[in-house]
Scaffold this active site. Structure first.
Site, PDB file in Angstrom:
ATOM      1  N   THR A  31       0.881  -1.297   0.006  1.00  0.00           N
ATOM      2  CA  THR A  31       0.052   0.214   0.064  1.00  0.00           C
ATOM      3  C   THR A  31       0.948   1.213  -0.001  1.00  0.00           C
ATOM      4  O   THR A  31       0.512   2.058  -0.571  1.00  0.00           O
ATOM      5  CB  THR A  31      -0.975   0.101   1.138  1.00  0.00           C
ATOM      6  OG1 THR A  31      -0.292  -0.129   2.297  1.00  0.00           O
ATOM      7  CG2 THR A  31      -2.002  -1.105   0.861  1.00  0.00           C
ATOM      8  N   PHE A  38      -7.016  -4.941   0.029  1.00  0.00           N
ATOM      9  CA  PHE A  38      -8.288  -5.566  -0.332  1.00  0.00           C
ATOM     10  C   PHE A  38      -9.407  -5.139   0.868  1.00  0.00           C
ATOM     11  O   PHE A  38     -10.365  -4.900   0.451  1.00  0.00           O
ATOM     12  CB  PHE A  38      -8.201  -7.145  -0.485  1.00  0.00           C
ATOM     13  CG  PHE A  38      -7.236  -7.420  -1.607  1.00  0.00           C
ATOM     14  CD1 PHE A  38      -6.088  -7.863  -1.692  1.00  0.00           C
ATOM     15  CD2 PHE A  38      -7.814  -7.373  -2.956  1.00  0.00           C
ATOM     16  CE1 PHE A  38      -5.245  -7.973  -2.420  1.00  0.00           C
ATOM     17  CE2 PHE A  38      -6.948  -7.751  -4.112  1.00  0.00           C
ATOM     18  CZ  PHE A  38      -5.677  -7.792  -3.730  1.00  0.00           C
ATOM     19  N   ARG A  39      -9.025  -5.194   2.028  1.00  0.00           N
ATOM     20  CA  ARG A  39      -9.886  -5.183   2.999  1.00  0.00           C
ATOM     21  C   ARG A  39      -9.903  -3.869   4.071  1.00  0.00           C
ATOM     22  O   ARG A  39     -10.618  -3.620   5.012  1.00  0.00           O
ATOM     23  CB  ARG A  39     -10.159  -6.690   4.012  1.00  0.00           C
ATOM     24  CG  ARG A  39     -10.270  -7.701   2.982  1.00  0.00           C
ATOM     25  CD  ARG A  39     -10.256  -9.168   3.629  1.00  0.00           C
ATOM     26  NE  ARG A  39     -10.440 -10.052   2.615  1.00  0.00           N
ATOM     27  CZ  ARG A  39      -9.687 -10.581   1.643  1.00  0.00           C
ATOM     28  NH1 ARG A  39      -8.578 -10.075   1.601  1.00  0.00           N
ATOM     29  NH2 ARG A  39     -10.050 -11.543   0.767  1.00  0.00           N
ATOM     30  N   GLN A 104       1.503 -13.507  -0.759  1.00  0.00           N
ATOM     31  CA  GLN A 104       0.116 -13.498  -1.357  1.00  0.00           C
ATOM     32  C   GLN A 104      -0.345 -12.451  -2.428  1.00  0.00           C
ATOM     33  O   GLN A 104      -1.064 -12.364  -3.247  1.00  0.00           O
ATOM     34  CB  GLN A 104      -0.896 -13.044  -0.223  1.00  0.00           C
ATOM     35  CG  GLN A 104      -0.981 -14.309   0.785  1.00  0.00           C
ATOM     36  CD  GLN A 104      -1.809 -13.699   2.123  1.00  0.00           C
ATOM     37  OE1 GLN A 104      -3.217 -13.743   2.030  1.00  0.00           O
ATOM     38  NE2 GLN A 104      -1.367 -12.742   2.842  1.00  0.00           N
ATOM     39  N   ASP A 107       2.145  -8.605  -7.468  1.00  0.00           N
ATOM     40  CA  ASP A 107       2.865  -7.419  -8.224  1.00  0.00           C
ATOM     41  C   ASP A 107       4.209  -7.618  -8.463  1.00  0.00           C
ATOM     42  O   ASP A 107       4.977  -7.079  -8.871  1.00  0.00           O
ATOM     43  CB  ASP A 107       2.343  -6.309  -7.396  1.00  0.00           C
ATOM     44  CG  ASP A 107       3.111  -6.338  -5.817  1.00  0.00           C
ATOM     45  OD1 ASP A 107       2.414  -5.584  -4.995  1.00  0.00           O
ATOM     46  OD2 ASP A 107       4.107  -7.204  -5.579  1.00  0.00           O
ATOM     47  N   HIS A 122      -0.226 -16.593  -4.772  1.00  0.00           N
ATOM     48  CA  HIS A 122      -1.398 -16.403  -5.485  1.00  0.00           C
ATOM     49  C   HIS A 122      -1.007 -16.070  -6.895  1.00  0.00           C
ATOM     50  O   HIS A 122      -1.850 -15.270  -7.532  1.00  0.00           O
ATOM     51  CB  HIS A 122      -2.357 -15.168  -4.733  1.00  0.00           C
ATOM     52  CG  HIS A 122      -2.801 -15.655  -3.608  1.00  0.00           C
ATOM     53  ND1 HIS A 122      -3.154 -14.672  -2.437  1.00  0.00           N
ATOM     54  CD2 HIS A 122      -3.099 -16.792  -2.956  1.00  0.00           C
ATOM     55  CE1 HIS A 122      -3.801 -15.340  -1.449  1.00  0.00           C
ATOM     56  NE2 HIS A 122      -3.842 -16.828  -1.672  1.00  0.00           N
ATOM     57  N   CYS A 130      -2.915 -17.989 -21.754  1.00  0.00           N
ATOM     58  CA  CYS A 130      -4.436 -18.322 -22.311  1.00  0.00           C
ATOM     59  C   CYS A 130      -5.191 -19.095 -21.552  1.00  0.00           C
ATOM     60  O   CYS A 130      -4.863 -19.837 -20.804  1.00  0.00           O
ATOM     61  CB  CYS A 130      -4.268 -18.739 -23.774  1.00  0.00           C
ATOM     62  SG  CYS A 130      -4.192 -20.522 -24.132  1.00  0.00           S
ATOM     63  N   SER A 190      -4.606  -9.594   6.417  1.00  0.00           N
ATOM     64  CA  SER A 190      -5.322  -9.685   7.299  1.00  0.00           C
ATOM     65  C   SER A 190      -5.548 -10.992   7.779  1.00  0.00           C
ATOM     66  O   SER A 190      -6.412 -11.453   8.616  1.00  0.00           O
ATOM     67  CB  SER A 190      -6.920  -9.131   6.746  1.00  0.00           C
ATOM     68  OG  SER A 190      -7.107  -9.913   5.574  1.00  0.00           O
TER      69      SER A 190
HETATM   70  N1  APR Z   1       1.683  -1.292   6.651  1.00  0.00           N
HETATM   71  C1  APR Z   1       1.271  -2.444   7.516  1.00  0.00           C
HETATM   72  N2  APR Z   1      -0.078  -3.015   7.082  1.00  0.00           N
HETATM   73  C2  APR Z   1      -0.891  -2.722   6.495  1.00  0.00           C
HETATM   74  C3  APR Z   1      -0.329  -1.328   5.409  1.00  0.00           C
HETATM   75  C4  APR Z   1       0.977  -0.836   5.692  1.00  0.00           C
HETATM   76  N3  APR Z   1       1.346   0.228   5.276  1.00  0.00           N
HETATM   77  N4  APR Z   1      -1.582  -1.379   4.714  1.00  0.00           N
HETATM   78  C5  APR Z   1      -2.436  -1.922   4.760  1.00  0.00           C
HETATM   79  N5  APR Z   1      -1.845  -2.901   6.122  1.00  0.00           N
HETATM   80  C6  APR Z   1      -2.742  -4.172   6.466  1.00  0.00           C
HETATM   81  C7  APR Z   1      -4.130  -3.868   6.854  1.00  0.00           C
HETATM   82  O1  APR Z   1      -4.299  -3.328   7.984  1.00  0.00           O
HETATM   83  C8  APR Z   1      -4.780  -5.137   6.480  1.00  0.00           C
HETATM   84  O2  APR Z   1      -4.769  -5.962   7.750  1.00  0.00           O
HETATM   85  O3  APR Z   1      -2.312  -5.009   5.614  1.00  0.00           O
HETATM   86  C9  APR Z   1      -3.500  -6.117   5.806  1.00  0.00           C
HETATM   87  C10 APR Z   1      -4.264  -6.261   4.379  1.00  0.00           C
HETATM   88  O4  APR Z   1      -5.263  -7.212   4.476  1.00  0.00           O
HETATM   89  P1  APR Z   1      -6.235  -7.613   2.983  1.00  0.00           P
HETATM   90  O5  APR Z   1      -6.388  -6.342   2.284  1.00  0.00           O
HETATM   91  O6  APR Z   1      -6.973  -8.399   3.232  1.00  0.00           O
HETATM   92  O7  APR Z   1      -5.069  -8.083   2.252  1.00  0.00           O
HETATM   93  P2  APR Z   1      -4.331  -9.463   2.172  1.00  0.00           P
HETATM   94  O8  APR Z   1      -4.415 -10.235   3.560  1.00  0.00           O
HETATM   95  O9  APR Z   1      -3.200  -9.644   1.475  1.00  0.00           O
HETATM   96  O10 APR Z   1      -5.567 -10.627   1.424  1.00  0.00           O
HETATM   97  C11 APR Z   1      -5.270 -11.761   1.160  1.00  0.00           C
HETATM   98  O11 APR Z   1      -7.213 -11.877  -0.346  1.00  0.00           O
HETATM   99  O12 APR Z   1      -8.736 -11.099  -2.100  1.00  0.00           O
HETATM  100  C12 APR Z   1      -7.424 -11.970  -1.936  1.00  0.00           C
HETATM  101  O13 APR Z   1      -6.175 -12.462  -3.383  1.00  0.00           O
HETATM  102  C13 APR Z   1      -6.449 -11.488  -2.623  1.00  0.00           C
HETATM  103  O14 APR Z   1      -4.159 -12.232  -1.815  1.00  0.00           O
HETATM  104  C14 APR Z   1      -5.180 -11.245  -1.527  1.00  0.00           C
HETATM  105  C15 APR Z   1      -5.809 -12.207  -0.428  1.00  0.00           C
END
Ligand code: APR
Length: 246
Positions: A31, A38-39, A104, A107, A122, A130, A190
């Site tokens: 991020t 995502f969440r 996971q 990128d 992932h 294809c 998460s």
């Molecule tokens: N520093 C530390 N933690 C962060 C930061 C940051 N700069 N930015 C976001 N976070 C934390 C958030 O608090 C959140 O708990 O990273 C976590 C991201 O969680 P998700 O958005 O659920 O992402 P992730 O756990 O990687 O999702 C897993 O879900 O949809 C699928 O395939 C997709 O690989 C992905 C999988």
């Protein structure tokens, strides 16, 4: 939210003492490079229903929507770059006993920042193939909606869609490394998605969480550093250098 300096010191000591450190990352690791997770509040799944765009059914029956969703993500990843926290992890692979990164994320920022031993649980956006036969194809052909040059079927990014199997080799390697690690650092996830959210409980050594928000679920962490992945990794790296100069 401030991370205690004593926690930074503690993690630095554990990394220096570790014989086998493994890193496990999620979207929170990117991020601060400008790639949404995502969440979280600004996450992709807050604006888009993953079942509409990130499933085999979406790929087969709503190809235009599927193609648009992944094209936007590919272009954003191409435009942005790995932040300094990624460079710290690549440095630890050479200077500390960091033996593997399991991610996971799709990128490829760990590789782009110089990490060599990376398991992509992932898949990866730019591993385009294809749909019919898995013939590999270029990202440009996918972005331009070109058909497969070998069989004419549509192209897709090499990411694991909801309902698809994980790449077996990456999974086995990551599981193996985590089970042998004496230090597992979980960064920016998460832990909501199965089966990768089982990996932390497979660790036999210390488990450290670096995350901005609290994690739901019953996980045991030996240390939690609540805050920014990029800042924490840089602060820990600074402490490691100080400890080595003492
Ligand atoms: N520093 C530390 N933690 C962060 C930061 C940051 N700069 N930015 C976001 N976070 C934390 C958030 O608090 C959140 O708990 O990273 C976590 C991201 O969680 P998700 O958005 O659920 O992402 P992730 O756990 O990687 O999702 C897993 O879900 O949809 C699928 O395939 C997709 O690989 C992905 C999988």
């Amino acid at each position: 939210m401030m991370v205690q300096d004593s926690d930074i010191q503690q993690l630095a000591r554990w990394i220096v003492q570790s014989k086998k450190t493994v890193i496990f990352t999620g979207a929170g690791m990117s991020t601060e490079s400008g790639i949404p997770d995502f969440r979280s509040d600004q996450g992709l799944w807050k604006k888009t229903d993953p079942m509409e765009v990130a499933t085999v059914e979406a790929m087969n029956h709503r190809y235009d929507l599927f193609h648009e969703f992944y094209s936007i993500r590919i272009k954003n990843v191409q435009k942005k770059k790995p932040h300094t926290g990624y460079s710290v992890l690549a440095e630890w692979e050479k200077k500390e006993n960091l033996t593997a990164v399991a991610t996971q994320n799709v990128d490829r920022y760990h590789r782009k920042a110089g990490s060599d031993n990376v398991y992509e649980l992932h898949g990866a956006l730019e591993a385009v193939r294809c749909i019919r036969a898995g013939h590999s194809a270029s990202v440009e052909d996918f972005l331009n909606k070109q058909p497969c040059s070998q069989c004419g079927s549509s192209l897709r990014p090499g990411v694991v869609l909801f309902g698809e199997m994980l790449p077996q080799q990456s999974w086995e390697n990551a599981l193996n490394q985590i089970q042998q690690s004496d230090l597992l650092m979980i960064i920016g996830t998460s832990l909501q998605v199965h089966p990768v959210n089982m990996l932390p409980s497979m660790a036999k050594g210390k488990v450290v969480l670096i995350n901005r928000d609290d994690i739901q679920g019953s996980y045991h962490f030996d240390l939690i550093l609540k805050g920014s992945a990029e800042k924490i990794l840089n602060d820990v790296n600074q402490r490691i250098k100080e400890q080595k100069n003492q």
